[in-house]
Scaffold this motif. Structure first.
Motif, PDB file in Angstrom:
ATOM      1  N   GLU A  83       0.807  -1.224   0.000  1.00 42.59           N
ATOM      2  CA  GLU A  83       0.000   0.000   0.000  1.00 42.59           C
ATOM      3  C   GLU A  83       0.836   1.268   0.000  1.00 42.59           C
ATOM      4  O   GLU A  83       0.459   2.273  -0.613  1.00 42.59           O
ATOM      5  N   GLY A 108      -4.317  -3.475  -0.534  1.00 38.12           N
ATOM      6  CA  GLY A 108      -5.313  -2.448  -0.255  1.00 38.12           C
ATOM      7  C   GLY A 108      -6.697  -3.002  -0.005  1.00 38.12           C
ATOM      8  O   GLY A 108      -7.689  -2.273  -0.102  1.00 38.12           O
ATOM      9  N   GLN A 111      -8.737  -1.035   2.376  1.00 46.19           N
ATOM     10  CA  GLN A 111      -8.869   0.388   2.095  1.00 46.19           C
ATOM     11  C   GLN A 111     -10.270   0.720   1.581  1.00 46.19           C
ATOM     12  O   GLN A 111     -11.052  -0.158   1.208  1.00 46.19           O
ATOM     13  N   TRP A 115      -9.887   5.171  -2.044  1.00 45.87           N
ATOM     14  CA  TRP A 115      -8.444   4.873  -2.080  1.00 45.87           C
ATOM     15  C   TRP A 115      -8.149   3.906  -3.218  1.00 45.87           C
ATOM     16  O   TRP A 115      -7.196   4.094  -3.994  1.00 45.87           O
TER      17      TRP A 115
END
Length: 286
Positions: A83, A108, A111, A115
């Motif tokens: 990330e 991710g 996330q 994002w």
């Protein structure tokens, strides 16, 4: 496996019969059998047209490129991106050695959508900037882990293309032939947006099984899905399509009760190459 590159049909939709490129992951080649002078020679001798691995450092780039040229192989860059890592240096390294594409496992999963969207746009843009198309890999533990979430991502980013590793989705869906219902529909929707395939098979419970442990009807499901992806690439005018045999040792390889690896990753790679070459013959993609 080759077809007439870029042959167009009379269809108004710019159909082409894509040229099929068969790559092999460098990690599939047993270290003890690799040539010290050129680790790519064994892959070329086995009939593969390309290799997939991480792009070299700038200090290694010259020797890496020379080894590729000596073996006569294409190069596909394969990366894992945490990330917090800036992806631009990776694209720069890939471009420096003539990578035909860069496919990536991108962290991710936890996330937010905003994002993930920003990260996706960044990777697509860098691929365009460096002339190395970016393909997002479908992989467990990454933000493509969930099939439904990946389909939603494709809806938000119609220009996004994928590296389809369907072995992760067949495990999460516990898919055993015949594949049916929404799982089958979802897999084919993902396949429609694939530019590259990571060719690995399983029987629906482990990410990677020895080929002998995968029933023939399950193997057929994978082959049909990959062929559909190649035809879909041709329908959107993509002149070539890559399938990489990505059979991995150690943590991916099935082991018996005593912890001994079952099967031979390299021999399975060769057998899988034969199956793909036979099933994805150019005449079957027209």
């Amino acid at each position: 496996v080759h077809s007439t590159t870029g042959r167009r049909s009379s269809d108004k939709t710019m159909n082409v019969t894509p040229q099929i490129h068969l790559h092999c992951a460098l990690s599939s080649v047993p270290p003890q059998t690799r040539s010290e002078g050129n680790p790519f020679l064994q892959i070329a001798a086995a009939g593969f047209g390309g290799v997939e691995c991480a792009p070299p450092s700038s200090a290694e780039a010259s020797d890496f490129k020379a080894a590729l040229e000596a073996a006569g192989l294409r190069f596909g860059a394969a990366v894992y991106l945490p990330e917090t890592e800036d992806p631009e240096p990776i694209f720069e390294r890939a471009a420096a050695v003539g990578a035909h594409y860069l496919e990536g496992q991108i962290d991710g999963y936890w996330q937010t959508e905003s994002w993930i969207d920003a990260r996706t746009r960044q990777l697509i843009r860098l691929g365009q900037q460096y002339g190395v198309p970016f393909y997002l890999e479908t992989h467990r533990g990454r933000y493509t882990q969930d099939l439904r979430r990946t389909l939603e991502l494709l809806e938000r980013h119609p220009d996004l293309l994928l590296c389809g590793d369907f072995s992760h989705y067949t495990v999460s869906g516990e898919l055993i032939a015949p594949w049916t219902g929404m799982w089958r529909k979802g897999l084919y929707q993902v396949a429609e947006k694939c530019a590259v395939i990571h060719a690995r098979m399983n029987a629906g419970q482990r990410v990677q099984d020895p080929l002998l442990a995968v029933p023939l009807n399950q193997q057929q499901e994978f082959l049909e899905l990959w062929a559909f992806a190649a035809r879909a690439a041709g329908k959107r005018g993509q002149p070539s399509f890559t399938l990489t045999t990505e059979l991995l040792p150690t943590d991916y390889q099935y082991r018996d009760k005593l912890g001994v690896p079952v099967g031979d990753v390299w021999q399975d790679s060769l057998e899988l190459r034969k199956k793909i070459a036979h099933y994805l013959h150019p005449s079957s993609l027209e």
